[in-house]
Structure formats: structure tokens, C-alpha cells
Design a protein around this motif. Structure first.
Motif, PDB file in Angstrom:
ATOM      1  N   LEU A 172      12.898   8.568  -3.338  1.00 21.74           N
ATOM      2  CA  LEU A 172      12.014   8.109  -2.266  1.00 21.74           C
ATOM      3  C   LEU A 172      10.627   7.711  -2.770  1.00 21.74           C
ATOM      4  CD1 LEU A 172      13.122  10.814   0.287  1.00 21.74           C
ATOM      5  CD2 LEU A 172      13.627   8.371   0.428  1.00 21.74           C
ATOM      6  N   TYR A 173      10.234   8.249  -3.935  1.00 21.30           N
ATOM      7  CA  TYR A 173       8.958   7.851  -4.538  1.00 21.30           C
ATOM      8  C   TYR A 173       9.092   6.569  -5.366  1.00 21.30           C
ATOM      9  CZ  TYR A 173       6.362  12.134  -3.414  1.00 21.30           C
ATOM     10  OH  TYR A 173       5.700  13.135  -2.771  1.00 21.30           O
ATOM     11  N   LYS A 189       9.324   2.905  -6.656  1.00 22.95           N
ATOM     12  CA  LYS A 189       8.800   1.641  -6.131  1.00 22.95           C
ATOM     13  C   LYS A 189       9.751   0.504  -6.442  1.00 22.95           C
ATOM     14  CE  LYS A 189       4.056   2.502  -5.274  1.00 22.95           C
ATOM     15  NZ  LYS A 189       3.061   3.073  -6.197  1.00 22.95           N
ATOM     16  N   LYS A 210      15.796  10.172   7.377  1.00 18.47           N
ATOM     17  CA  LYS A 210      14.918  11.343   7.434  1.00 18.47           C
ATOM     18  C   LYS A 210      15.578  12.427   8.288  1.00 18.47           C
ATOM     19  CE  LYS A 210      10.619  13.415   8.080  1.00 18.47           C
ATOM     20  NZ  LYS A 210       9.619  13.855   7.118  1.00 18.47           N
ATOM     21  N   ILE A 213       7.778  13.214   3.519  1.00 21.28           N
ATOM     22  CA  ILE A 213       8.139  11.832   3.181  1.00 21.28           C
ATOM     23  C   ILE A 213       8.941  11.220   4.331  1.00 21.28           C
ATOM     24  CG2 ILE A 213       9.336  10.337   1.535  1.00 21.28           C
ATOM     25  CD1 ILE A 213       8.958  12.474  -0.581  1.00 21.28           C
ATOM     26  N   ASP A 214       8.424  10.114   4.883  1.00 24.10           N
ATOM     27  CA  ASP A 214       9.100   9.487   6.022  1.00 24.10           C
ATOM     28  C   ASP A 214       9.979   8.318   5.610  1.00 24.10           C
ATOM     29  OD1 ASP A 214       7.985  11.218   7.848  1.00 24.10           O
ATOM     30  OD2 ASP A 214       6.150  10.018   8.012  1.00 24.10           O
ATOM     31  N   ARG A 215       9.866   7.909   4.349  1.00 21.96           N
ATOM     32  CA  ARG A 215      10.563   6.699   3.911  1.00 21.96           C
ATOM     33  C   ARG A 215      12.078   6.822   4.132  1.00 21.96           C
ATOM     34  NH1 ARG A 215      10.614   4.142  -2.235  1.00 21.96           N
ATOM     35  NH2 ARG A 215      11.701   2.214  -1.698  1.00 21.96           N
ATOM     36  N   GLU A 216      12.662   5.761   4.626  1.00 23.36           N
ATOM     37  CA  GLU A 216      14.118   5.685   4.747  1.00 23.36           C
ATOM     38  C   GLU A 216      14.562   4.423   4.034  1.00 23.36           C
ATOM     39  OE1 GLU A 216      14.823   5.912   8.993  1.00 23.36           O
ATOM     40  OE2 GLU A 216      15.021   8.091   8.858  1.00 23.36           O
ATOM     41  N   LEU A 217      15.427   4.564   3.037  1.00 23.29           N
ATOM     42  CA  LEU A 217      15.832   3.407   2.262  1.00 23.29           C
ATOM     43  C   LEU A 217      16.734   2.495   3.089  1.00 23.29           C
ATOM     44  CD1 LEU A 217      16.513   4.884  -1.293  1.00 23.29           C
ATOM     45  CD2 LEU A 217      14.385   4.114  -0.276  1.00 23.29           C
ATOM     46  N   THR A 218      16.675   1.193   2.753  1.00 21.25           N
ATOM     47  CA  THR A 218      17.502   0.206   3.460  1.00 21.25           C
ATOM     48  C   THR A 218      18.812  -0.003   2.707  1.00 21.25           C
ATOM     49  OG1 THR A 218      16.584  -1.591   2.185  1.00 21.25           O
ATOM     50  CG2 THR A 218      15.411  -1.007   4.205  1.00 21.25           C
ATOM     51  N   GLU A 262      18.177  -1.733  -0.490  1.00 26.57           N
ATOM     52  CA  GLU A 262      17.708  -0.858  -1.570  1.00 26.57           C
ATOM     53  C   GLU A 262      18.854  -0.018  -2.139  1.00 26.57           C
ATOM     54  OE1 GLU A 262      13.039  -0.083  -0.458  1.00 26.57           O
ATOM     55  OE2 GLU A 262      14.560   0.755   0.883  1.00 26.57           O
TER      56      GLU A 262
END
Lengths: 268, 568
Positions: free
Chosen positions: B373-374, B376, B406, B431-436, B439
Motif C-alpha cells: 500500500l506504500y 508508488k 480497506k 492507510i485508506d488506499r485501496e488498490l485498483t 494496479e
């Protein structure tokens, strides 16, 4: 309680793997559905009805279901596999894995059982009127999580490897046993009322063993620390108290090492 | 071979920057083509996602240590070996599945290529026999070099060219793919009962340090211009506080330029980096170092990583890092197997239970996901579980679910016994990121294919590429709100076409396909000194004769050879 009776009609050519013979699978089914339950003979799928005549009917739940096998099961394995409640009575002998992975309920075998009786058992009771072969209440091959609870009582003698990797519960052998008792055990109790050949408590970390007869060859990893009076399965006796296996790792509690206990009936 | 057309799916192909366009994928003679005739077999992918076949950059799926695991863990198969179905073979095992189950399960998840991550050179014939026994998927294997006596001898004297010549000879002899380093120096030190826990611990007898081995191998790899970069399992794996050593070893790649004809941009692939991203000084104050590690990785173009996510399962650890397995056995007191492979490597195997009730296991689970999730650049970050070390490969769909949702992460976090302590020691909760899906496709398809130097064969859907096409039952425009559906979709592909053959339909395997073994044939001018050194060592040190050492052609009956020509 409702009773289902299985009457053996045919001796399997190979061994029948009767893992569906359990109050849990029978509960709520009709005799015809029970006869249609699967089993295996070698690599072939078979039906219980190929080997048994089913009569009576089970209860709604496993708890309300009693199973009676009216005859010999010397070639039927896995009776009571993973059962959680209810009861099974085998009027005769049974093959390997009786009550394997059992969680509750009762099994009574009026004859002898083959090996792996009560393997990896977690709860419930197994009573065998005759003798047992090897691996009573042991762990599955390779597994380090053996019998965790429940009681196994063998009224006759037993063979090798009793209570291997045992973590809890009780095993009572009313006559003699051969070698390897409670190997690698980390809990539980094994009571042997007769004599044992040897290798008792090898690599044992925790747990108790009582031997009311004699041990022919004692392991060097056990050290006598006292003589004590104890009641074991209704018998009062004086025991030599050994601790061990001194060659194995042992957990600590309050700064003191905890050992396994071996009680051998003191010479009169 | 028949023509196939996969119609009207949402195509996700990061290799061509295609993200969800509704399009057809045409297949002819095992390759992707521009168009096919009207008689082509139609696969309706309407409302479903279409991706290239998956590429697994790192898994332990074949060879002696996998087999040791199978042999000494019969309990891994208990109640997990259903009867074989008609023409298929029985599937058994969970963390160390049989070769057949390995092939079937990868195919069910739509994977086309898997890299066996550590091949002991002396036992490479066994590795290839098992690879051949694994149906459907294409495979390659990385021989291990990090504790090899020749490599240490040459690099101690600073002889990069000789090291390269030896590597070329060994890769050819073992029909291997590239250069793997496992605990460089440390496993050799284990022969003396020691380890190399820092980059500057000298290896006994050889008096060379891990840093020198790593740097030397990086240079030798680029000298040869291999398709894949150095693939490294770093020193001091699995110990609290190791993140600093991890970053220090990654820094060794600075200043080394990729040189190859395969489109590869990195010079170092750092594997199962979860095990190397630990802060704290002991298991009591153990915490995540994921942020620090990813801050470095994100700004360093010469690196790729794979995650090595802990999946909270009972599994079997196995690695050429012999001293680590001994250390692990001291922690969990379960079974331990250890093997020494002459002048080349060693290995250890220990069962391990990642128990959600244990704080450390919860933190390890969080670290694996944080790293993803970190990240880039998803083309440099790949999904693995270091199968079977952090979890079985059959959990990739679950890892994808956690990375994409999440909600799913919070649900697992809430199920941990020491939830609060895990939150304190990690960043995952914030961490709120949700991969697509795009990705995820980068992390499992285009990214690893490029990293392995095979982006013209695998990991994409451009015409001319291998026809490995996976269809997943997910609606790109209307993704399910229940994350379990994401896991389920990736667990059982709606359809998987491998090399132009339909091998899976609705999650069921239909065909054994035509698997291939990919290996790299390095051609370079003869190096008389290295040739003499090898011949001498085989008479003096090895238990086998040099003629009996190489992998015979009959062991690799379906090869796919990548030629590398090294100019003098």
C-alpha cells in the motif's frame, strides 16, 4: 433417544472406510438415506447400504441419535469419525481409527479394536471391552497435536505408541502395554494397570503416567524424586515418583522447571 | 491449433496502458493475434475482467526442500486429499501441495508462469523432474549462488569476469534462469555453526563479506546481461530491527546500471521484503519498518520487490537460509529438517503456524500489506507470499482482496486477538488506499514479466505474445461491495486460456495443457581458467563427477530457451 441399527450383510473384500458412520451424519435422515451414504472401499466409492441393512431411525440431532452395529466390524475403519455427540455401540470387533478426531459422545466396542483408536481425540468417551492394537490416542502421522481431551478406556491390553504427542484427556489401559507410552507428550494422563515393556515417557515435556504393574526397561531420562500415596482410577497405591524426560526442553512456571511425572507402583 | 476469441470483456493490460476498455482478445496458434476468422471459438467475457495470465516471480514449488516438506509433513495432507476426478490426478496437501495440485491451483487462479525461487545446483535434476511433473503452468528455476565456493573465491579476489563465466556455466549446466542469492555468506557460515547477520560479517575461511558477494554478483549479472536481475533474499531475515540492513543492502544497487536486451530496468530484485522490514529490538517491542523500507524503494528505480505477505495460515517454511530455520525451530519447537549441499548451499524446513492470536503474527500480516500500500510504482512491486513461507500461493486472491479493500483489512484486523497492540505497532489501520484492478494487474502480470525480462512473452495481451488469457468474474464498472467476492473471483477464474488452450472453465480444470520449462542459455567465449577451476574442483571437492552433474535434455522435454550472447 432414537436408535439406528446397522446389521452387517457383507464382509468388504478390502477394508470399508466407514467415515460416515456417525450420529452427526445420520441425524435427521431416513434409513434409505443412511443406506445411501458414501464410504470407500480402496479407491472405489461405495454406499453403506452395500454392507449393512439399516433399520430404526435416528433422532433429529446427533445428541438424540444412538447407533448400534449388530455384528462384527473387523474390516470397517473410521467408525465415529469426527463425531460430536450421541452414541455408537459396536457389538463385535472394529478396525482402525475408531473414534478418530472425536469431539463428543460415546463409543462402546464390545470386542477388540485395531490401531489408531481415538487418534487426535478432543472429547467424549471410548470404551473397548477387549484389547487394542497400536497407537491408542496418538497424534496423526507427523502432527505435533495429539489427543486433547476425553477418555479412552481399554479393558484389555494395548500395543505400542500410546498417547503420542498427547496434550490432554485420559487413557486407561487395564492390562499390559508394550513400548512407547506418552512419547513427546505435553499434557494428559495415561494409566496402565498392567506391566509395560519399556520406553515410557520418551521426550515427554509435561503430563502424567501411572503404571500399576512393572516397567521392564526404564528410560534413563527419568529421575526418582519421592515415594507418594495416590488414588488412581479407584485404586489406592504407593508409587515411586519420577520426573523427566530430563533430556527434553521443559517450560518454566514461576521460575521453576515443569517436568512430566511418571508414577510407578512401589515394590511391596 | 484452434482459433479463440474472448469477446466483450473489460480488458486490463498495463503493458499497453489499457484500463478496462471493452474489447476482444483474439488467439491463434498459441499466440495473441489482431484478429481471427468467424469460425473461432467464442468465449463470452461480457461483464467480466480480462487479463493476461499471471506471472509469479517467487515461489518454492519444486525441488528437494519442497519434497522434504511434503515428506515430513503428512499432516499437511490430512483431510485435504479428495479423490481424483476422471482423467485428473489426485490433489493433496495445503501448504506444500503435490506437483499436480500446484499446477491445477495456479491454473485455477489464472497463472501462466511461476519461478521456482531457489534451485540447489547439485539437485537441479530433481528440480526439473518435479517441474516437468507440474501440469499446465510454465516454469523456470533460479539456481542459488550466494554461498557458492567458486563465487566467493573469485569475488574475494575481485574477479567479476571469472564469476560471470562461472555463473554462465552453472546456469547452463542446471538449465536455470538467473542469479539467486539467499542470505549471502550466511548459509556458508552456517557450515561452521555461524551466520552473517550484518553486511560486514566475514564468512569463515573465505574472508569475504555479504556486501562484497552482493556487489560482485550485481556486476557479474550485468556483465552477462541476463534477462532477470540478481534476485536476493537478504541477510538477517525475520529478526526485529533488520530493516536497516535491508535498506543498506538495497543501497548496494546504487551506481550499477542495468545492461540487457530484454527491457529489464532493475538491477536487484529484493524478494519477500516483508520478512526484512522489521523494526524494534526484540519480539516484545517488534514493529513495522514498512514505511522506511518503501520510502527508499520508491525513490530507487533500480529495484523491484515482492511482498511475501503473511496470510495467517498454518504453513511450512523452507529456505536455503539454513541458519534461519535452525533459529526458527528454537522459537517454535516443532519439526526441523536441515540439508547441506556440498560447496553450494544448504536448506532448512520447519512448519510454522501464523496464529491470529499471536501479536507478532498479526504485525507480520500488517507489514506485508503496508509494503504494497506504500508502493508508488506498482510495476516494481509484486504480490507473493514467498510460498509456502509466509502462506501458500493459493492465498494470492486473499492478499489481493486485502490490498483492494480497506473493509476486508479492517475485518481481519478486528479478528486478531491483540488488535490494539497490532495497530500500535503498525500503520495499517491508518492507510485508506485501496488498490485498483489495474494496479493488481501490474503487480501480478506486467510488472513481474518485465522484472524477469520476459515482457515480450508473458504478462500482457499485445499481438505476438503468448496466448495466456484469464477471465475473472468481476464487473469493472460495478465492483462488488462485498470484498469476499473479489477473493472468490480471483480464486477460480471464469476461464483461463494457457498458450492458446482453454485449460480452466468456471474454476474447474479441463485440460493438462502443454507446460514448458523456460531456461536461459548464456553463450560466451570460453574462459580457460574457470573451465580448469571447475574441472579441478569436481575431482577434488564434489561427490559427483562433472559428467554426471548437468541436467540432461530428457529431464526437460519441453524447453523454451532464451538465448543470451555475451560479447568478449
Amino acid at each position: 433417544m432414537a436408535t439406528v441399527t446397522l446389521k452387517p450383510t457383507k464382509v468388504p473384500e478390502l477394508m470399508l472406510e466407514g467415515y460416515t458412520i456417525s450420529p452427526d451424519t445420520f441425524a435427521g435422515k431416513t434409513p434409505a438415506q443412511i443406506a445411501g451414504l458414501e464410504g470407500r472401499e480402496g479407491k472405489i466409492k461405495v454406499k453403506l447400504g452395500d454392507f449393512f441393512e439399516v433399520s430404526g431411525s435416528p433422532g433429529k440431532t446427533a445428541t438424540e441419535t444412538d447407533i448400534v452395529i449388530a455384528g462384527d466390524c473387523s474390516r470397517v475403519k473410521y467408525i465415529g469419525n469426527k463425531m460430536t455427540a450421541g452414541s455408537i455401540t459396536v457389538n463385535g470387533n472394529a478396525d482402525m481409527y475408531v473414534g478418530g478426531w472425536m469431539k463428543g459422545g460415546r463409543i462402546h466396542v464390545t470386542g477388540n479394536v485395531h490401531s489408531f483408536c481415538g487418534i487426535a481425540m478432543e472429547g467424549g468417551e471410548i470404551l473397548v471391552d477387549g484389547k487394542a492394537e497400536n497407537y491408542v490416542g496418538c497424534a496423526y502421522r507427523g502432527d505435533w497435536r495429539g489427543m486433547r481431551g476425553g477418555t479412552i478406556r481399554i479393558k484389555g491390553s494395548a500395543g505400542n505408541d500410546i498417547g503420542t504427542f498427547m496434550l490432554g484427556g485420559t487413557i486407561i489401559i487395564e492390562k499390559d502395554a508394550f513400548i512407547h507410552v506418552s512419547t513427546h507428550a505435553e499434557g494428559g494422563t495415561v494409566i496402565i494397570k498392567g506391566d509395560v515393556e519399556g520406553r515410557v515417557g520418551g521426550q515427554m515435556v509435561k503430563g502424567d503416567i501411572f503404571v500399576l504393574g512393572k516397567i521392564k526397561y526404564m528410560l534413563p531420562g527419568f529421575k526418582k524424586i519421592a515415594t507418594v500415596e495416590k488414588e488412581v482410577d479407584g485404586v489406592m497405591a504407593t508409587f515411586d515418583h519420577y520426573i523427566g524426560d530430563l533430556g527434553e526442553r521443559h517450560p518454566k512456571s514461576k521460575g521453576k522447571e515443569i517436568f512430566a511425572n511418571l508414577y510407578v507402583k512401589a515394590a511391596a | 491449433m484452434a482459433e479463440i476469441i474472448v469477446k466483450n470483456g473489460f480488458v486490463i493490460d498495463p503493458a499497453r496502458k489499457i484500463d478496462g476498455d471493452v474489447a476482444d482478445v483474439a488467439i491463434k496458434d498459441g499466440k495473441i493475434v489482431d484478429k481471427v476468422g468467424s469460425g473461432a471459438k467464442v468465449i463470452d467475457a461480457k461483464g467480466k475482467v480480462v487479463m493476461a495470465g499471471g506471472v509469479d516471480v517467487h515461489a518454492h514449488v519444486a525441488g528437494p526442500k519442497v519434497n522434504v516438506g511434503r515428506l515430513f509433513r503428512p499432516e499437511d495432507k490430512l483431510f485435504k486429499s479428495p479423490m481424483a476426478q476422471d482423467k485428473f490426478r489426485v490433489e493433496s496437501g495445503f501448504s506444500i501441495p503435490s506437483t499436480f495440485k500446484t499446477g491445477y491451483d495456479y491454473a485455477r487462479m489464472g497463472y501462466a508462469f511461476v519461478m521456482e525461487a531457489a534451485m540447489p545446483p547439485l539437485h537441479s535434476p530433481h528440480v526439473h523432474e518435479e517441474i516437468h511433473d507440474t501440469p499446465i503452468i510454465d516454469e523456470g528455476a533460479l539456481p542459488v549462488f550466494g554461498n557458492n565456493w567458486f563465487v566467493m573465491d573469485y569475488l574475494k579476489k575481485g574477479e567479476v569476469e571469472n564469476t560471470a563465466a562461472y555463473i554462465a556455466w552453472l546456469i547452463k549446466a542446471t538449465k536455470g534462469f538467473g542469479v539467486k542469492l539467499v542470505n549471502p555468506g550466511g548459509t556458508a557460515a552456517w557450515g561452521w555453526g555461524l551466520n552473517c547477520l550484518s553486511l560486514n560479517d566475514p564468512v569463515p575461511y573465505f574472508e569475504i563479506t555479504p556486501a562484497e558477494i552482493i556487489t560482485g554478483c550485481l556486476k557479474a549479472n550485468e556483465y552477462l546481461g541476463l534477462p532477470h536481475s540478481v534476485h536476493i533474499h537478504q541477510n538477517n531475515l525475520g529478526n526485529p530491527g533488520n530493516y536497516q540492513i535491508t535498506i543498506d543492502s538495497l543501497k548496494l544497487a546504487e551506481g550499477i546500471k542495468p545492461k540487457n536486451k530484454f527491457g529489464r530496468e532493475q538491477v536487484m530484485h529484493s524478494t519477500h521484503i516483508q520478512f526484512h522490514s522489521y523494526k524494534g529490538s526484540n519480539w516484545g517491542d517488534f514493529e513495522s519498518g514498512a514505511k522506511e523500507v518503501m520510502d527508499y524503494v520508491n525513490k530507487s528505480k533500480g529495484l523491484t520487490i515482492d511482498l511475501g505477505c503473511v496470510t495467517l495460515d498454518e504453513t511450512t517454511t523452507m529456505t536455503a537460509d539454513g541458519p534461519f530455520e535452525h533459529h526458527l525451530n528454537g522459537l517454535n519447537h516443532l519439526k526441523w529438517a536441515n540439508v547441506d549441499v556440498e560447496l553450494e548451499t544448504a536448506a532448512g524446513v520447519v512448519p510454522y503456524v501464523y496464529d491470529p492470536n499471536i501479536k507478532v503474527c498479526g504485525i507480520q500480516w500488517a507489514i506485508g500489506l503496508e509494503l504494497g500500500l506504500y508502493a508508488k510504482n506498482m510495476d516494481r512491486t509484486f504480490i507473493t507470499t514467498d510460498h509456502p513461507n509466509a502462506g501458500p500461493f493459493t492465498r494470492y486472491p486473499r492478499v489481493i482482496k486485502w490490498l483492494m479493500s480497506k473493509k476486508a483489512r479492517e475485518a481481519t484486523l478486528n479478528s486478531l486477538k491483540h488488535k490494539d497492540k497490532v495497530i500500535d505497532a503498525t500503520h495499517i489501520h491508518g492507510i485508506d488506499r485501496e488498490l485498483t484492478l489495474y494496479e493488481i494487474a501490474q503487480m501480478t502480470r506486467s510488472g513481474p514479466a518485465k522484472c524477469l525480462g520476459m515482457s515480450n512473452i508473458y504478462g500482457g495481451l499485445a499481438p505476438g505474445m503468448n496466448a495466456d488469457v484469464a477471465v475473472f468474474d468481476l464487473n469493472y464498472k460495478n465492483m462488488p461491495s462485498d470484498p469476499e467476492k473479489i477473493e472468490k473471483a480471483f480464486q477460480r477464474a471464469a476461464c483461463f486460456i494457457k498458450s492458446g488452450e482453454i485449460v480452466v472453465k468456471d474454476g474447474e480444470v479441463l485440460d493438462h495443457g502443454h507446460k514448458r520449462t523456460v531456461w536461459v542459455n548464456v553463450k560466451m567465449p570460453e574462459n580457460p581458467q574457470v573451465k580448469r577451476d571447475i574441472a579441478q574442483s569436481f575431482t577434488k571437492d564434489y561427490t559427483v563427477g562433472i559428467d554426471n552433474y548437468p541436467v540432461r535434455d530428457y529431464l526437460v522435454p519441453h524447453p523454451f530457451v532464451i538465448d543470451v550472447n555475451v560479447e568478449a
